[in-house]
Design a protein around this motif. Structure first.
Motif, PDB file in Angstrom:
ATOM      1  N   TYR A 237       0.858  -1.192   0.000  1.00  0.00           N
ATOM      2  CA  TYR A 237       0.000   0.000   0.000  1.00  0.00           C
ATOM      3  C   TYR A 237       0.890   1.236   0.000  1.00  0.00           C
ATOM      4  O   TYR A 237       1.811   1.357   0.807  1.00  0.00           O
ATOM      5  N   GLN A 238       0.601   2.126  -0.922  1.00  0.00           N
ATOM      6  CA  GLN A 238       1.360   3.376  -1.049  1.00  0.00           C
ATOM      7  C   GLN A 238       0.821   4.389  -0.052  1.00  0.00           C
ATOM      8  O   GLN A 238      -0.312   4.856  -0.166  1.00  0.00           O
ATOM      9  N   LEU A 239       1.649   4.727   0.962  1.00  0.00           N
ATOM     10  CA  LEU A 239       1.218   5.671   1.983  1.00  0.00           C
ATOM     11  C   LEU A 239       1.279   7.103   1.471  1.00  0.00           C
ATOM     12  O   LEU A 239       0.330   7.867   1.610  1.00  0.00           O
ATOM     13  N   ALA A 240       2.410   7.462   0.909  1.00  0.00           N
ATOM     14  CA  ALA A 240       2.624   8.800   0.368  1.00  0.00           C
ATOM     15  C   ALA A 240       3.774   8.698  -0.620  1.00  0.00           C
ATOM     16  O   ALA A 240       4.360   7.626  -0.804  1.00  0.00           O
ATOM     17  N   ALA A 241       4.072   9.802  -1.256  1.00  0.00           N
ATOM     18  CA  ALA A 241       5.159   9.784  -2.238  1.00  0.00           C
ATOM     19  C   ALA A 241       6.457   9.329  -1.576  1.00  0.00           C
ATOM     20  O   ALA A 241       6.924   9.929  -0.612  1.00  0.00           O
ATOM     21  N   GLY A 242       7.020   8.240  -2.088  1.00  0.00           N
ATOM     22  CA  GLY A 242       8.277   7.732  -1.546  1.00  0.00           C
ATOM     23  C   GLY A 242       8.137   6.833  -0.340  1.00  0.00           C
ATOM     24  O   GLY A 242       9.149   6.367   0.195  1.00  0.00           O
ATOM     25  N   ASN A 243       6.915   6.547   0.118  1.00  0.00           N
ATOM     26  CA  ASN A 243       6.706   5.695   1.290  1.00  0.00           C
ATOM     27  C   ASN A 243       5.623   4.659   0.991  1.00  0.00           C
ATOM     28  O   ASN A 243       4.587   4.993   0.416  1.00  0.00           O
ATOM     29  N   ARG A 244       5.868   3.446   1.416  1.00  0.00           N
ATOM     30  CA  ARG A 244       4.885   2.394   1.231  1.00  0.00           C
ATOM     31  C   ARG A 244       5.069   1.344   2.321  1.00  0.00           C
ATOM     32  O   ARG A 244       6.130   1.236   2.937  1.00  0.00           O
ATOM     33  N   ILE A 245       4.026   0.566   2.552  1.00  0.00           N
ATOM     34  CA  ILE A 245       4.075  -0.540   3.487  1.00  0.00           C
ATOM     35  C   ILE A 245       3.735  -1.810   2.717  1.00  0.00           C
ATOM     36  O   ILE A 245       2.830  -1.819   1.883  1.00  0.00           O
ATOM     37  N   PHE A 246       4.514  -2.863   2.967  1.00  0.00           N
ATOM     38  CA  PHE A 246       4.274  -4.101   2.229  1.00  0.00           C
ATOM     39  C   PHE A 246       4.603  -5.298   3.103  1.00  0.00           C
ATOM     40  O   PHE A 246       5.376  -5.197   4.067  1.00  0.00           O
ATOM     41  N   ALA A 247       4.026  -6.429   2.757  1.00  0.00           N
ATOM     42  CA  ALA A 247       4.259  -7.677   3.476  1.00  0.00           C
ATOM     43  C   ALA A 247       4.048  -8.837   2.514  1.00  0.00           C
ATOM     44  O   ALA A 247       3.372  -8.705   1.494  1.00  0.00           O
ATOM     45  N   GLY A 248       4.636  -9.968   2.850  1.00  0.00           N
ATOM     46  CA  GLY A 248       4.476 -11.119   1.974  1.00  0.00           C
ATOM     47  C   GLY A 248       5.154 -12.356   2.528  1.00  0.00           C
ATOM     48  O   GLY A 248       5.844 -12.313   3.551  1.00  0.00           O
ATOM     49  N   PHE A 249       4.941 -13.475   1.854  1.00  0.00           N
ATOM     50  CA  PHE A 249       5.637 -14.713   2.197  1.00  0.00           C
ATOM     51  C   PHE A 249       5.866 -15.482   0.894  1.00  0.00           C
ATOM     52  O   PHE A 249       5.153 -15.289  -0.100  1.00  0.00           O
ATOM     53  N   SER A 250       6.854 -16.355   0.909  1.00  0.00           N
ATOM     54  CA  SER A 250       7.107 -17.196  -0.259  1.00  0.00           C
ATOM     55  C   SER A 250       7.810 -18.473   0.189  1.00  0.00           C
ATOM     56  O   SER A 250       8.469 -18.507   1.232  1.00  0.00           O
ATOM     57  N   GLN A 251       7.662 -19.506  -0.601  1.00  0.00           N
ATOM     58  CA  GLN A 251       8.308 -20.789  -0.345  1.00  0.00           C
ATOM     59  C   GLN A 251       9.416 -21.011  -1.368  1.00  0.00           C
ATOM     60  O   GLN A 251       9.339 -20.542  -2.499  1.00  0.00           O
ATOM     61  N   ALA A 252      10.436 -21.744  -0.951  1.00  0.00           N
ATOM     62  CA  ALA A 252      11.545 -22.071  -1.843  1.00  0.00           C
ATOM     63  C   ALA A 252      12.152 -23.395  -1.393  1.00  0.00           C
ATOM     64  O   ALA A 252      11.799 -23.917  -0.323  1.00  0.00           O
ATOM     65  N   TYR A 253      13.059 -23.931  -2.168  1.00  0.00           N
ATOM     66  CA  TYR A 253      13.764 -25.140  -1.765  1.00  0.00           C
ATOM     67  C   TYR A 253      15.242 -24.983  -2.093  1.00  0.00           C
ATOM     68  O   TYR A 253      15.618 -24.262  -3.005  1.00  0.00           O
ATOM     69  N   ARG A 254      16.062 -25.634  -1.293  1.00  0.00           N
ATOM     70  CA  ARG A 254      17.500 -25.579  -1.525  1.00  0.00           C
ATOM     71  C   ARG A 254      17.902 -26.742  -2.421  1.00  0.00           C
ATOM     72  O   ARG A 254      17.643 -27.899  -2.093  1.00  0.00           O
ATOM     73  N   PRO A 255      18.553 -26.474  -3.533  1.00  0.00           N
ATOM     74  CA  PRO A 255      18.987 -27.568  -4.397  1.00  0.00           C
ATOM     75  C   PRO A 255      20.105 -28.385  -3.746  1.00  0.00           C
ATOM     76  O   PRO A 255      20.723 -27.956  -2.760  1.00  0.00           O
ATOM     77  N   VAL A 256      20.356 -29.540  -4.299  1.00  0.00           N
ATOM     78  CA  VAL A 256      21.385 -30.428  -3.766  1.00  0.00           C
ATOM     79  C   VAL A 256      22.765 -29.814  -3.991  1.00  0.00           C
ATOM     80  O   VAL A 256      23.089 -29.344  -5.073  1.00  0.00           O
TER      81      VAL A 256
END
Length: 317
Positions: A280-299
């Motif tokens: 979400y864009q709060l004001a010019a040059g400022n924003r708040i964000f959040a997230g998650f993601s999954q990954a795996y480590r290769p051999v």
């Protein structure tokens, strides 16, 4: 002792554009025995077919030869950080990267791209292996240096990816952008290690006996992925994505100090990776964000190759 040169040229003839560069560099190095030389080039060209289609082809190469001055202990470094403990250690990769890309603007909202690329080449080294306190000196009984160790990796990798991007309004001010695609990879790493090298000083990959390890690592993988951006307003957006992976990695060949029956290894992959983000864009040059993601480590190769005759790797790992 640095000498470096970079030359590039590019232009356009009708619907054809082209660009290329050549780079060469040589340096004596800060430390004794640390000479290196490198060479690289790239050439690519693109052809516009009408106003909606573009084909691009490229090939690149990168190689260098590095004379490695060897390790230092803390005491050696304090005494003289320029000194070298090795004069016969060499390392040299030589890699080629070809690629072919097709981009097609199907309409104002939909774009299709197809990419085919590869990695080919070798990574070579010839070294006297030992701690910094182990001198690489001439044996007075033979009048020669000790034999060095030769390791050679050869790469052969192919990747094909088909990707589509589609933008469409959902309702009101809500805009949706979808990226989806299919990726296929096929890799063959031929790893030869622990070869008995010469007693010479120069860069020489000659092997005087059988390899200690001679293996192929074969990997195949197919992935289907999709990611959608929902733009609810100029300030608020949300992205949801997932990727399905299916493939396997196989090891064949021999390791001199292992039973041949312990060498074949197959690791299979079959899973879904998901992720989501919002901002979400709060004001010019400022924003708040959040997230998650999954990954795996290769051999990691070190995880599945016992380094010596005394060690074993648990296959359940």
């Amino acid at each position: 002792g640095l000498l470096s040169n970079f030359t590039s040229a590019g232009g356009k003839i009708g619907n054809l554009t082209y660009y290329g560069y050549y780079q060469r560099r040589r340096v004596d190095g800060y430390r004794d025995m640390a000479q290196s030389s490198s060479e690289a080039f790239l050439f690519k060209s693109a052809l516009d077919i009408g106003k909606k289609m573009r084909v691009e082809a490229s090939v690149a190469r990168s190689t260098y030869l590095y004379r490695m001055p060897g390790p230092l202990t803390d005491a050696m470094f304090r005494e003289n950080p320029n000194q070298a403990t090795r004069s016969r250690n060499w390392y040299s990769p030589d890699i080629y990267l070809p690629a072919l890309r097709l981009e097609w603007d199907i309409n104002s909202r939909t774009k299709l791209s197809l990419l085919s690329s590869g990695v080919f080449g070798a990574r070579n080294s010839v070294m006297f292996i030992g701690f910094a306190t182990t001198p690489d000196a001439v044996n007075p009984d033979t009048g020669n240096f000790s034999h060095r160790q030769v390791d050679i990796d050869r790469f052969k990798s192919f990747t094909q990816e088909l990707r589509i991007r589609h933008t469409m309004p959902i309702s009101g001010n809500i805009q949706s952008t979808l990226i989806a695609g299919l990726q296929y990879m096929n890799n063959d790493l031929h790893r030869r290690q622990l070869g008995k090298g010469t007693t010479d000083i120069d860069y020489d990959l000659s092997v005087l006996d059988d390899w200690g390890r001679d293996m192929h690592f074969l990997s195949r993988n197919i992935a289907v992925f999709a990611e959608n951006l929902f733009q609810f307003s100029p300030k608020l957006s949300f992205t949801l994505g997932a990727r399905y992976e299916n493939g396997d990695s196989r090891r064949t060949g021999f390791i001199r100090y292992l039973d041949p029956g312990d060498i074949p290894l197959t690791i299979r992959r079959n899973f879904v990776l998901a992720g989501a983000t919002g901002q979400y864009q709060l004001a010019a040059g400022n924003r708040i964000f959040a997230g998650f993601s999954q990954a795996y480590r290769p051999v990691i190769f070190a995880d599945v190759i016992p380094p010596n005759v005394l060690e074993r790797t648990d296959p359940n790992l």
